[in-house]
Scaffold this motif. Structure first.
Motif, PDB file in Angstrom:
ATOM      1  N   GLU A  20      23.518  31.498  41.448  1.00 52.13           N
ATOM      2  CA  GLU A  20      23.698  32.430  40.339  1.00 52.13           C
ATOM      3  C   GLU A  20      24.308  31.724  39.128  1.00 52.13           C
ATOM      4  N   ILE A  21      25.301  30.868  39.375  1.00 56.54           N
ATOM      5  CA  ILE A  21      25.935  30.111  38.286  1.00 56.54           C
ATOM      6  C   ILE A  21      24.935  29.168  37.623  1.00 56.54           C
ATOM      7  N   TYR A  22      24.154  28.438  38.447  1.00 52.73           N
ATOM      8  CA  TYR A  22      23.161  27.501  37.905  1.00 52.73           C
ATOM      9  C   TYR A  22      22.177  28.231  36.994  1.00 52.73           C
ATOM     10  N   LEU A  23      21.664  29.364  37.465  1.00 49.92           N
ATOM     11  CA  LEU A  23      20.632  30.076  36.709  1.00 49.92           C
ATOM     12  C   LEU A  23      21.201  30.693  35.433  1.00 49.92           C
ATOM     13  N   LYS A  24      22.379  31.295  35.543  1.00 51.07           N
ATOM     14  CA  LYS A  24      22.969  31.923  34.357  1.00 51.07           C
ATOM     15  C   LYS A  24      23.318  30.891  33.292  1.00 51.07           C
ATOM     16  N   SER A  25      23.637  29.666  33.729  1.00 53.89           N
ATOM     17  CA  SER A  25      23.922  28.606  32.754  1.00 53.89           C
ATOM     18  C   SER A  25      22.679  28.233  31.951  1.00 53.89           C
ATOM     19  N   GLU A  26      21.498  28.601  32.481  1.00 47.75           N
ATOM     20  CA  GLU A  26      20.237  28.355  31.785  1.00 47.75           C
ATOM     21  C   GLU A  26      19.759  29.590  31.030  1.00 47.75           C
ATOM     22  N   GLY A  27      20.612  30.624  30.978  1.00 49.76           N
ATOM     23  CA  GLY A  27      20.253  31.837  30.253  1.00 49.76           C
ATOM     24  C   GLY A  27      19.332  32.764  31.012  1.00 49.76           C
ATOM     25  N   ILE A  28      19.301  32.628  32.340  1.00 45.97           N
ATOM     26  CA  ILE A  28      18.424  33.446  33.180  1.00 45.97           C
ATOM     27  C   ILE A  28      19.237  34.578  33.805  1.00 45.97           C
ATOM     28  N   ALA A  29      18.740  35.805  33.699  1.00 44.50           N
ATOM     29  CA  ALA A  29      19.405  36.948  34.324  1.00 44.50           C
ATOM     30  C   ALA A  29      19.210  36.876  35.839  1.00 44.50           C
ATOM     31  N   VAL A  30      20.230  37.276  36.585  1.00 46.04           N
ATOM     32  CA  VAL A  30      20.200  37.128  38.047  1.00 46.04           C
ATOM     33  C   VAL A  30      20.634  38.415  38.730  1.00 46.04           C
ATOM     34  N   SER A  31      19.901  38.800  39.766  1.00 44.76           N
ATOM     35  CA  SER A  31      20.344  39.810  40.725  1.00 44.76           C
ATOM     36  C   SER A  31      20.435  39.130  42.081  1.00 44.76           C
ATOM     37  N   THR A  32      21.289  39.645  42.960  1.00 47.23           N
ATOM     38  CA  THR A  32      21.475  39.014  44.269  1.00 47.23           C
ATOM     39  C   THR A  32      21.337  40.039  45.389  1.00 47.23           C
ATOM     40  N   ALA A  33      20.950  39.538  46.560  1.00 45.18           N
ATOM     41  CA  ALA A  33      20.863  40.359  47.767  1.00 45.18           C
ATOM     42  C   ALA A  33      21.246  39.485  48.949  1.00 45.18           C
ATOM     43  N   ARG A  34      21.724  40.114  50.027  1.00 42.94           N
ATOM     44  CA  ARG A  34      22.205  39.368  51.187  1.00 42.94           C
ATOM     45  C   ARG A  34      21.198  39.310  52.334  1.00 42.94           C
ATOM     46  N   ASN A  35      20.104  40.045  52.230  1.00 45.89           N
ATOM     47  CA  ASN A  35      19.073  40.005  53.267  1.00 45.89           C
ATOM     48  C   ASN A  35      17.766  40.553  52.701  1.00 45.89           C
ATOM     49  N   GLY A  36      16.715  40.462  53.499  1.00 41.02           N
ATOM     50  CA  GLY A  36      15.407  40.880  53.026  1.00 41.02           C
ATOM     51  C   GLY A  36      15.297  42.347  52.699  1.00 41.02           C
ATOM     52  N   GLN A  37      15.984  43.183  53.455  1.00 43.27           N
ATOM     53  CA  GLN A  37      15.928  44.622  53.197  1.00 43.27           C
ATOM     54  C   GLN A  37      16.517  44.965  51.830  1.00 43.27           C
ATOM     55  N   GLU A  38      17.671  44.369  51.527  1.00 45.47           N
ATOM     56  CA  GLU A  38      18.273  44.587  50.210  1.00 45.47           C
ATOM     57  C   GLU A  38      17.335  44.109  49.106  1.00 45.47           C
ATOM     58  N   ALA A  39      16.688  42.980  49.338  1.00 47.50           N
ATOM     59  CA  ALA A  39      15.775  42.423  48.336  1.00 47.50           C
ATOM     60  C   ALA A  39      14.628  43.383  48.047  1.00 47.50           C
ATOM     61  N   LEU A  40      14.049  43.962  49.094  1.00 49.67           N
ATOM     62  CA  LEU A  40      12.928  44.882  48.906  1.00 49.67           C
ATOM     63  C   LEU A  40      13.337  46.116  48.114  1.00 49.67           C
ATOM     64  N   GLU A  41      14.544  46.601  48.361  1.00 54.98           N
ATOM     65  CA  GLU A  41      15.038  47.758  47.621  1.00 54.98           C
ATOM     66  C   GLU A  41      15.232  47.422  46.142  1.00 54.98           C
ATOM     67  N   LEU A  42      15.778  46.237  45.865  1.00 52.82           N
ATOM     68  CA  LEU A  42      15.979  45.828  44.473  1.00 52.82           C
ATOM     69  C   LEU A  42      14.653  45.663  43.737  1.00 52.82           C
ATOM     70  N   LEU A  43      13.652  45.143  44.452  1.00 53.89           N
ATOM     71  CA  LEU A  43      12.353  44.928  43.827  1.00 53.89           C
ATOM     72  C   LEU A  43      11.676  46.244  43.456  1.00 53.89           C
ATOM     73  N   LYS A  44      12.049  47.329  44.111  1.00 51.46           N
ATOM     74  CA  LYS A  44      11.519  48.652  43.752  1.00 51.46           C
ATOM     75  C   LYS A  44      12.147  49.166  42.460  1.00 51.46           C
ATOM     76  N   GLU A  45      13.360  48.693  42.181  1.00 51.80           N
ATOM     77  CA  GLU A  45      14.132  49.239  41.059  1.00 51.80           C
ATOM     78  C   GLU A  45      14.033  48.399  39.791  1.00 51.80           C
ATOM     79  N   LYS A  46      13.822  47.082  39.946  1.00 47.88           N
ATOM     80  CA  LYS A  46      13.912  46.190  38.798  1.00 47.88           C
ATOM     81  C   LYS A  46      12.675  45.310  38.672  1.00 47.88           C
ATOM     82  N   GLU A  47      12.376  44.937  37.420  1.00 49.89           N
ATOM     83  CA  GLU A  47      11.317  43.949  37.197  1.00 49.89           C
ATOM     84  C   GLU A  47      11.887  42.559  37.416  1.00 49.89           C
ATOM     85  N   VAL A  48      11.274  41.821  38.320  1.00 50.66           N
ATOM     86  CA  VAL A  48      11.751  40.482  38.674  1.00 50.66           C
ATOM     87  C   VAL A  48      10.624  39.488  38.443  1.00 50.66           C
TER      88      VAL A  48
END
Length: 233
Positions: A20-48
């Motif tokens: 997250e630190i590496y990407l934000k230092s390049e001006g990239i917005a970041v979301s995080t998840a701790r497992n695949g299920q969380e990731a799938l839920e986030l992908l329903k809510e946000k454009e990635v």
């Protein structure tokens, strides 16, 4: 506001925080998840625009998550794993990952690969010397529209990942020319080819499964043994 948004998925909070630190230092917005299920839920809510996904996670691992993501989205997937065995890499690529890195990784290499995937996904840019090739490329029922980024076979839509699209575009732009595995990797991944055989071969196989009537007897993408691949004229 950043024009790029990356989802990072890893159960190791230290690695998650570091990426997250590496990407934000390049001006990239970041979301995080701790497992695949969380990731799938986030992908329903946000454009990635890119998913960085660990293989080994609880509840739903990276392989299962990639398979689920590919049922709905063509967003690029960069897979991470602490394992170095080729089997893990091949499985990840087989289910739809676009690229693969092993832990521990060099932060500069990670950023370079992320930027390469983001460029391919958001721009699907052309090779500048080939702009005069026209907007539609056609080979016996196979059509690639470079304006809409759509691919059809006999009028039926074909869903390709950004990496698959770029490989097919490269081969269709140069019908009849044989490209070595290293050439394909360097032109599409925009990186030096190093042990590129598996990555390219798996992507070619996936493209064939989507565009060929019989992937074992392809009429479009031909292998030239000992050299590479070509698009049949």
């Amino acid at each position: 506001m950043s024009k790029y948004h990356v989802l990072v998925v890893d159960d190791d909070i230290d690695i998650l925080g570091a990426i997250e630190i590496y990407l934000k230092s390049e001006g990239i917005a970041v979301s995080t998840a701790r497992n695949g299920q969380e990731a799938l839920e986030l992908l329903k809510e946000k454009e990635v625009h890119l998913v960085i996904l660990d293989v080994m996670m609880p509840l739903m691992d990276g392989i299962q998550a990639t398979f689920k993501i590919r049922e709905q989205l063509n967003v690029p997937i960069l897979m991470l794993s602490a394992k170095t065995e080729d089997n893990d890499k091949i499985i990840g690529l087989n289910v739809g990952a676009d690229d693969y890195m092993t832990k521990p990784f060099n932060p500069l290499e990670l950023i370079a690969r992320v930027k390469s995937q983001l460029r391919r996904y958001t721009n699907l840019g052309r090779f500048s010397a080939e702009d005069n090739e026209g907007e539609k490329l056609c080979v016996r029922g196979l059509t690639l529209d470079r304006t809409t980024k759509e691919v059809t076979v006999e009028g039926e839509d074909v869903r390709l990942t950004p990496t698959e699209y770029k490989i097919l575009e490269l081969l269709m732009l140069h019908k009849g020319r044989v490209f070595s595995i290293d050439e394909i990797y360097e032109k599409v991944w925009k990186d030096a080819a190093f042990n590129a055989d598996n990555a390219v071969a798996v992507h070619i196989r996936r493209i064939r499964e989507k565009i060929e009537i019989n992937a074992k007897d392809p009429k479009y993408i031909k292998v030239v043994w000992g050299i590479g691949y070509k698009m049949e004229k």
